[in-house]
Write a protein that holds these residues in place. Structure first.
Motif, PDB file in Angstrom:
ATOM      1  N   ARG A  72      -3.506 -15.962 -28.584  1.00 15.87           N
ATOM      2  CA  ARG A  72      -4.121 -15.830 -27.264  1.00 15.87           C
ATOM      3  C   ARG A  72      -3.558 -14.611 -26.549  1.00 15.87           C
ATOM      4  NH1 ARG A  72      -4.210 -20.327 -22.497  1.00 15.87           N
ATOM      5  NH2 ARG A  72      -5.698 -19.226 -21.223  1.00 15.87           N
ATOM      6  N   THR A  73      -4.422 -13.804 -25.994  1.00 14.83           N
ATOM      7  CA  THR A  73      -4.002 -12.604 -25.284  1.00 14.83           C
ATOM      8  C   THR A  73      -3.629 -12.958 -23.851  1.00 14.83           C
ATOM      9  OG1 THR A  73      -5.468 -11.271 -26.627  1.00 14.83           O
ATOM     10  CG2 THR A  73      -4.694 -10.288 -24.597  1.00 14.83           C
ATOM     11  N   THR A  74      -2.439 -12.521 -23.432  1.00 10.85           N
ATOM     12  CA  THR A  74      -1.981 -12.774 -22.069  1.00 10.85           C
ATOM     13  C   THR A  74      -1.637 -11.457 -21.396  1.00 10.85           C
ATOM     14  OG1 THR A  74       0.296 -13.064 -22.812  1.00 10.85           O
ATOM     15  CG2 THR A  74      -1.034 -15.053 -22.601  1.00 10.85           C
ATOM     16  N   THR A  75      -1.830 -11.420 -20.108  1.00  6.39           N
ATOM     17  CA  THR A  75      -1.502 -10.255 -19.302  1.00  6.39           C
ATOM     18  C   THR A  75      -0.550 -10.699 -18.209  1.00  6.39           C
ATOM     19  OG1 THR A  75      -3.679  -9.340 -19.737  1.00  6.39           O
ATOM     20  CG2 THR A  75      -2.449  -8.383 -17.920  1.00  6.39           C
ATOM     21  N   ARG A  76       0.500  -9.913 -17.981  1.00  6.93           N
ATOM     22  CA  ARG A  76       1.490 -10.258 -16.952  1.00  6.93           C
ATOM     23  C   ARG A  76       2.172  -9.009 -16.445  1.00  6.93           C
ATOM     24  NH1 ARG A  76       4.834 -14.184 -20.141  1.00  6.93           N
ATOM     25  NH2 ARG A  76       2.879 -14.429 -21.183  1.00  6.93           N
ATOM     26  N   TRP A  77       2.822  -9.127 -15.292  1.00 15.96           N
ATOM     27  CA  TRP A  77       3.572  -8.020 -14.727  1.00 15.96           C
ATOM     28  C   TRP A  77       4.919  -7.916 -15.420  1.00 15.96           C
ATOM     29  CZ3 TRP A  77       1.606  -4.276 -12.086  1.00 15.96           C
ATOM     30  CH2 TRP A  77       0.501  -4.488 -11.290  1.00 15.96           C
ATOM     31  N   VAL A  78       5.335  -6.696 -15.696  1.00 15.58           N
ATOM     32  CA  VAL A  78       6.636  -6.417 -16.294  1.00 15.58           C
ATOM     33  C   VAL A  78       7.281  -5.301 -15.488  1.00 15.58           C
ATOM     34  CG1 VAL A  78       7.819  -5.632 -18.376  1.00 15.58           C
ATOM     35  CG2 VAL A  78       5.791  -7.048 -18.578  1.00 15.58           C
ATOM     36  N   ALA A  79       8.581  -5.418 -15.221  1.00 14.16           N
ATOM     37  CA  ALA A  79       9.318  -4.377 -14.510  1.00 14.16           C
ATOM     38  C   ALA A  79      10.256  -3.677 -15.489  1.00 14.16           C
ATOM     39  CB  ALA A  79      10.124  -4.979 -13.368  1.00 14.16           C
ATOM     40  N   TYR A  80      10.330  -2.361 -15.384  1.00  7.74           N
ATOM     41  CA  TYR A  80      11.199  -1.555 -16.234  1.00  7.74           C
ATOM     42  C   TYR A  80      12.223  -0.837 -15.377  1.00  7.74           C
ATOM     43  CZ  TYR A  80       7.688  -2.220 -19.859  1.00  7.74           C
ATOM     44  OH  TYR A  80       6.832  -2.771 -20.756  1.00  7.74           O
ATOM     45  N   VAL A  81      13.461  -0.795 -15.851  1.00  5.39           N
ATOM     46  CA  VAL A  81      14.528  -0.034 -15.211  1.00  5.39           C
ATOM     47  C   VAL A  81      14.867   1.108 -16.153  1.00  5.39           C
ATOM     48  CG1 VAL A  81      16.904  -0.081 -14.381  1.00  5.39           C
ATOM     49  CG2 VAL A  81      15.416  -2.059 -14.034  1.00  5.39           C
ATOM     50  N   THR A  82      14.786   2.334 -15.660  1.00  5.99           N
ATOM     51  CA  THR A  82      15.003   3.517 -16.488  1.00  5.99           C
ATOM     52  C   THR A  82      16.097   4.377 -15.880  1.00  5.99           C
ATOM     53  OG1 THR A  82      12.640   3.502 -17.000  1.00  5.99           O
ATOM     54  CG2 THR A  82      13.863   5.494 -17.556  1.00  5.99           C
ATOM     55  N   ALA A  83      17.116   4.680 -16.695  1.00  3.03           N
ATOM     56  CA  ALA A  83      18.140   5.648 -16.306  1.00  3.03           C
ATOM     57  C   ALA A  83      17.692   6.992 -16.863  1.00  3.03           C
ATOM     58  CB  ALA A  83      19.498   5.243 -16.863  1.00  3.03           C
ATOM     59  N   TYR A  84      17.497   7.974 -15.996  1.00  2.00           N
ATOM     60  CA  TYR A  84      16.876   9.220 -16.442  1.00  2.00           C
ATOM     61  C   TYR A  84      17.719  10.465 -16.204  1.00  2.00           C
ATOM     62  CZ  TYR A  84      15.488   9.751 -11.544  1.00  2.00           C
ATOM     63  OH  TYR A  84      15.496   9.861 -10.187  1.00  2.00           O
ATOM     64  N   SER A  85      19.007  10.310 -15.992  1.00  2.00           N
ATOM     65  CA  SER A  85      19.843  11.506 -15.874  1.00  2.00           C
ATOM     66  C   SER A  85      19.915  12.182 -17.244  1.00  2.00           C
ATOM     67  CB  SER A  85      21.234  11.148 -15.365  1.00  2.00           C
ATOM     68  OG  SER A  85      21.949  10.446 -16.343  1.00  2.00           O
ATOM     69  N   PRO A  86      20.205  13.486 -17.294  1.00  2.56           N
ATOM     70  CA  PRO A  86      20.191  14.212 -18.565  1.00  2.56           C
ATOM     71  C   PRO A  86      21.122  13.635 -19.630  1.00  2.56           C
ATOM     72  CG  PRO A  86      20.295  15.754 -16.744  1.00  2.56           C
ATOM     73  CD  PRO A  86      20.445  14.374 -16.154  1.00  2.56           C
ATOM     74  N   HIS A  87      22.193  12.991 -19.228  1.00  2.00           N
ATOM     75  CA  HIS A  87      23.133  12.460 -20.211  1.00  2.00           C
ATOM     76  C   HIS A  87      23.136  10.938 -20.270  1.00  2.00           C
ATOM     77  CE1 HIS A  87      25.040  13.172 -16.334  1.00  2.00           C
ATOM     78  NE2 HIS A  87      25.722  12.080 -16.566  1.00  2.00           N
ATOM     79  N   ALA A  88      22.156  10.274 -19.683  1.00  2.00           N
ATOM     80  CA  ALA A  88      22.120   8.815 -19.664  1.00  2.00           C
ATOM     81  C   ALA A  88      21.965   8.224 -21.067  1.00  2.00           C
ATOM     82  CB  ALA A  88      20.987   8.320 -18.767  1.00  2.00           C
ATOM     83  N   LEU A  89      21.184   8.871 -21.908  1.00  2.75           N
ATOM     84  CA  LEU A  89      20.975   8.367 -23.267  1.00  2.75           C
ATOM     85  C   LEU A  89      22.276   8.385 -24.062  1.00  2.75           C
ATOM     86  CD1 LEU A  89      18.757   7.378 -25.196  1.00  2.75           C
ATOM     87  CD2 LEU A  89      18.534   9.720 -25.974  1.00  2.75           C
ATOM     88  N   ALA A  90      23.016   9.497 -23.979  1.00  2.00           N
ATOM     89  CA  ALA A  90      24.290   9.586 -24.695  1.00  2.00           C
ATOM     90  C   ALA A  90      25.310   8.610 -24.124  1.00  2.00           C
ATOM     91  CB  ALA A  90      24.829  11.004 -24.629  1.00  2.00           C
ATOM     92  N   ARG A  91      25.297   8.413 -22.813  1.00  2.38           N
ATOM     93  CA  ARG A  91      26.236   7.463 -22.214  1.00  2.38           C
ATOM     94  C   ARG A  91      25.911   6.032 -22.606  1.00  2.38           C
ATOM     95  NH1 ARG A  91      28.976   9.233 -17.454  1.00  2.38           N
ATOM     96  NH2 ARG A  91      29.957   7.198 -17.545  1.00  2.38           N
ATOM     97  N   GLU A  92      24.622   5.714 -22.726  1.00  2.00           N
ATOM     98  CA  GLU A  92      24.224   4.345 -23.071  1.00  2.00           C
ATOM     99  C   GLU A  92      24.453   4.038 -24.551  1.00  2.00           C
ATOM    100  OE1 GLU A  92      22.771   0.526 -22.318  1.00  2.00           O
ATOM    101  OE2 GLU A  92      23.353   2.073 -20.907  1.00  2.00           O
ATOM    102  N   PHE A  93      24.063   4.967 -25.433  1.00  2.00           N
ATOM    103  CA  PHE A  93      24.093   4.687 -26.870  1.00  2.00           C
ATOM    104  C   PHE A  93      25.199   5.407 -27.628  1.00  2.00           C
ATOM    105  CE2 PHE A  93      19.669   3.953 -25.622  1.00  2.00           C
ATOM    106  CZ  PHE A  93      19.584   2.623 -25.993  1.00  2.00           C
ATOM    107  N   GLY A  94      25.846   6.366 -27.021  1.00  2.84           N
ATOM    108  CA  GLY A  94      26.918   7.097 -27.686  1.00  2.84           C
ATOM    109  C   GLY A  94      26.429   8.419 -28.244  1.00  2.84           C
ATOM    110  N   SER A  95      27.391   9.253 -28.673  1.00  2.00           N
ATOM    111  CA  SER A  95      27.046  10.540 -29.262  1.00  2.00           C
ATOM    112  C   SER A  95      28.087  10.900 -30.310  1.00  2.00           C
ATOM    113  CB  SER A  95      26.983  11.642 -28.190  1.00  2.00           C
ATOM    114  OG  SER A  95      28.277  11.919 -27.721  1.00  2.00           O
TER     115      SER A  95
END
Length: 120
Positions: A72-95
């Protein structure tokens, strides 16, 4: 359109009846925004602050998400939180910029999401 499962249980197959209407209502959207704002506050509190860019550069957005569950197909609201600083990806996952000695990620967004799921 209703389907009969053989046990005289009639299942409504439209997306906009009962709970389906509630899941796409403005009430649910505002609840998702409130939860996302709590997540942003927790993220800003927990992230390491050298320059403050990671704590400042976080945004929230909501969208209608469509998925299929039990056929069954369902539709619902979803909220996303995004960190978008230039180094956020490396800080979150490592480098691995240094030879062999990598920086392990902080995983702050993951931990905040887990805490919100469990009701911390």
């Amino acid at each position: 359109m209703a389907a009969n499962d053989g046990w005289d249980y009639r299942q409504d197959s439209s997306d906009t009846t009962g709970v389906g209407k509630y899941l796409v209502s403005s009430t649910v959207r505002s609840l998702m925004v409130e939860h996302a704002e709590i997540a942003v506050a927790l993220y800003r509190d927990r992230v390491k602050k050298r320059t403050g860019a990671n704590a400042r550069d976080v945004r929230i957005h909501t969208e209608l998400s469509t998925g299929t569950r039990s056929g069954r197909t369902t539709t619902r609201w979803v909220a996303y939180v995004t960190a978008y600083s230039p180094h956020a990806l490396a800080r979150e996952f490592g480098s691995f910029r240094r030879r062999g000695r990598g920086f392990t990620g902080e995983h702050v967004l993951r931990d905040v999401a887990r805490d919100l799921e469990t009701g911390f």
